[in-house]
Design an enzyme around this catalytic site. Structure first.
Site, PDB file in Angstrom:
ATOM      1  CG  ASP A 193     -39.324  36.879  58.183  1.00  0.00           C
ATOM      2  OD1 ASP A 193     -38.747  37.972  58.031  1.00  0.00           O
ATOM      3  OD2 ASP A 193     -38.717  35.792  58.185  1.00  0.00           O
ATOM      4  CG  MET A 274     -28.885  34.717  59.142  1.00  0.00           C
ATOM      5  SD  MET A 274     -27.849  36.164  59.450  1.00  0.00           S
ATOM      6  CE  MET A 274     -27.007  36.331  57.882  1.00  0.00           C
ATOM      7  NE  ARG A 275     -37.421  34.087  54.822  1.00  0.00           N
ATOM      8  CZ  ARG A 275     -37.818  33.323  55.819  1.00  0.00           C
ATOM      9  NH1 ARG A 275     -38.241  33.869  56.945  1.00  0.00           N
ATOM     10  NH2 ARG A 275     -37.783  32.012  55.725  1.00  0.00           N
ATOM     11  CB  ALA A 276     -33.555  41.054  57.203  1.00  0.00           C
TER      12      ALA A 276
END
Length: 710
Positions: A193, A274-276
């Protein structure tokens, strides 16, 4: 220093080049993970990227690359006063897979720190990579403790080195780029990720493109400097475009409509966290700047999703990577595109209209094609033709045509003792209890069996062998205390000599070689039964993935046993072979155990520190001795005792079903010196005593162990 291969001379690999260049435009995108088969110029393209990055302004003499305009207040070489700065090229720092912790984060001179109170610090690779690129080749083989350090540095933008109350902190913001071959194992989800984008690469099946790859590679090897000079103009153009896109980036407008498209896409594909969303927003903005626009369009959001989401939507290591493009278009079509606001005319994307390059072949100004001739070899572009020359070899030898040299010979129905039955799908996997090898090992770091490791709980102290890495403070003080008077101690400080230093010994966990020996004979061929067996093995494979094990797969049916998958770190490959496993025929259990013994013997020579765990999945019946000949049951007993004599930790998964049970699997477990457990008992909620059974099997009669497990 050898002349590097030019970025713009790489043939094909449009997605790879684009992902690397987007990170050059906006380092906030978060780096790139390049996945693909060997020989596809992954490393060549990555190493060539640094030549396209703008120079970095640094404080003269600072080992930590502080920016003159905003130096790090905690820099170990600081504080830095006002003054003119210098400029140097952006660095490409490579992290070797076998690097030590001190090499990565830096080393602190413990002897001087204790005796003089001086923070004598030697910077590591994280300091060298600050404001540059940190490249990890074969990143999936990186040890867990180094991955933890990378995760910490990537999350905080700083590296901390703490030893016995003495700490050093410095900034460590870098572009993380990794390459890997998925056949050798997958990455931990946490590290996966952290990569902003991911790209899949493969070698081209187009003869013309492969010819161009070879032509450029040979030209480069004959005259590296001359070859680089012929591509210098293209390199300068791309470098100038990167600088222009960086300057335009702050002006790019990410409108509400684009944000809604990004949010809807991430929600539609059910990505975690929420990183995407953040990475997609940064990538879409960089795409617009790269195209010379100040507004983000739907096409930017679509391309950003294809680069940023495939590695974030996977649910377990056996799911195929990728993104459903039809579903992506369906989501994006719900939102009309915004009208751009007086954007300058976008520059054509390099590579869309190739012109002859300096070597006479098709050229892509944007950059590498896979092939371009680095040490990795040939290019990779999707095959365009449909002729025989474009056919790809089957991924699994079992899929090869019968007359193909790759196809394993399948015994006939007469040799099998019965017809072959089609493969059945595995049942839903479940969580298993941990199986471990007894004793204390010294293998590669993992999460299964007890071992002496560089990390873990402290169990004692010893004199350091080589460089001191983990100080045992109490033992060091205890060793130095009796000599203080003789050494003329006058003040409050302790007089420490090198001979006083003690290294802490630690105990953690290691990864093992888990070798599965699976019965695929006719006695296992009932569809529901084989589905449950495959589900159990799949569950154990998932457990092996999480515990960082190597896995291998031996199957036996008909007249012989075969090594379906040599020991590997890729549980994906094992799961694929298991899914296609046919059943039918007689049961050569003895040959299956002998094959396992041979595999373990060879692996012991290759990697003597990695201890094996044998998992035999069978109902215990033996109806064939194969080419060995003799009584099948006697051969099975002798083979099992041979494994027990080598002290191989074993577990038998008893697949016998029905109201009448013969107990043959229990007898096999007794000969192996390990426990037997039923398919139902393999589940985590009903396997409470199995770990203890495996650990004590070497000292407890196997028949007692079998009764406990039952």
């Amino acid at each position: 220093m050898s002349t590097p291969y030019p970025f713009t001379a790489v043939v094909g690999q449009t997605d790879l080049r684009l992902a690397l260049l987007l990170n050059a435009v906006s380092p906030a995108v978060g780096g790139v993970l390049v996945r693909g088969e060997k020989g596809t110029a992954k490393s060549t393209a990555v190493r060539a990227l640094s030549a396209l990055l703008p120079q970095v302004d640094v404080v003269p003499g600072c080992r930590f690359s502080c920016a003159p305009a905003a130096p790090d207040p905690d820099c170990p070489d600081g504080p830095h006063g006002a003054g003119p700065g210098g400029a140097r090229p952006a660095r490409m720092v490579e992290l070797p897979v076998g690097a030590s912790e001190d090499r990565l984060v830096g080393a602190l001179d413990i002897e001087r720190a204790l005796a003089e109170g001086v923070k004598a610090f030697e910077p590591g690779l994280l300091a060298d990579a600050h404001r540059g690129i940190l490249y990890v080749d074969e990143v999936n083989l990186l040890h867990d403790h180094l991955i933890d350090l990378l995760l910490d540095a990537a999350a905080m933008g700083a590296s901390y080195v703490e030893r016995e109350g003495v700490s050093v902190r410095h900034a460590a913001r870098f572009l993380l780029v990794g390459t890997m071959n998925p056949e050798e194992g997958e990455l931990r989800p946490q590290l996966l990720d952290r990569f902003g984008l991911t790209v899949e690469v493969a070698a081209s099946r187009e003869p013309a493109q492969r010819v161009e790859v070879v032509r450029r590679r040979l030209s480069y090897e004959d005259d590296p400097a001359g070859f680089a000079a012929r591509w210098s103009g293209d390199e300068s153009e791309v470098r100038a475009r990167v600088v222009a896109a960086r300057a335009l980036l702050p002006q790019v407008r990410l409108g509400d409509n684009a944000l809604l498209q990004i949010a809807a896409t991430c929600a539609g594909f059910e990505v975690d966290g929420m990183r995407a969303d953040i990475v997609m927003a940064r990538t879409a903005t960089a795409l617009a700047a790269w195209a010379g626009r100040t507004a983000v369009l739907k096409e930017d959001v679509r391309q950003a999703a294809l680069l940023a989401l495939p590695h974030r939507r996977r649910r377990n290591p056996f799911d195929a990577p990728g993104l459903d493009e039809d579903k992506l278009d369906e989501i994006l079509d719900r939102f009309p595109d915004e009208e751009p606001e007086d954007d300058p005319d976008p520059e054509p994307d390099p590579g869309t209209d190739p012109e002859p390059g300096p070597d006479g072949g098709p050229e892509n100004p944007q950059g590498p094609d896979d092939g371009g001739g680095g040490p990795d070899g040939g290019g990779a572009v999707p095959p365009q033709g449909g002729g025989p020359q474009d056919a790809q070899p089957p991924a699994d030898p079992a899929e090869a045509p019968a007359d193909s040299p790759e196809a394993p010979r399948q015994p006939s129905a007469q040799e099998d003792g019965g017809p072959e039955q089609a493969a059945v799908r595995a049942a839903e996997p479940f969580r298993t209890k941990m199986l471990s090898v007894p004793g204390l090992g010294e293998g590669a770091a993992g999460r299964r069996s007890r071992a002496r490791t560089a990390h873990g709980r402290t169990t004692g102290a010893q004199r350091p062998r080589g460089q001191l890495t983990k100080l045992h403070l109490a033992a060091t003080v205890h060793a130095a205390a009796p000599h203080q008077k003789a050494r003329g101690r006058a003040g409050r400080g302790l007089v420490i000599r090198k001979d006083d230093l003690r290294q802490a010994t630690r105990e953690g966990r290691e990864g093992n070689l888990v070798l599965f020996v699976v019965d695929a004979s006719g006695s296992m061929a009932a569809r529901q039964r084989m589905s449950a067996v495959k589900g159990a093995v799949l569950s154990l494979l998932l457990d092996a993935y999480q515990r960082r094990d190597k896995v291998g797969l031996v199957t036996f049916r008909g007249a012989a046993a075969q090594l379906a998958l040599p020991p590997t770190s890729s549980v994906d490959a094992a799961a694929a072979r298991l899914e296609k496993l046919p059943t039918g025929g007689r049961t050569p259990l003895g040959p299956g155990l002998l094959k396992a013994h041979e595999v373990l013997r060879i692996e012991r020579l290759r990697d003597p520190s990695r201890r094996p765990l044998l998992v035999v999945v069978t109902d215990g019946r033996a109806t064939s001795a194969g080419a060995v000949g003799g009584d099948p049951r006697e051969l099975t007993a002798r083979s099992a005792r041979l494994l027990a004599a080598d002290k191989v930790a074993s577990v038998v998964v008893d697949c016998e079903s029905g109201p009448v049970r013969l107990g043959l699997a229990g007898a096999l477990a007794a000969d192996l010196g390990g426990p037997a457990v039923t398919l139902d008992g393999l589940r985590a909620d009903s396997l409470a005593g199995l770990v203890k059974d495996v650990r004590t099997a070497v000292t407890t009669p196997a028949s007692h162990t079998t009764r406990r497990a039952a």
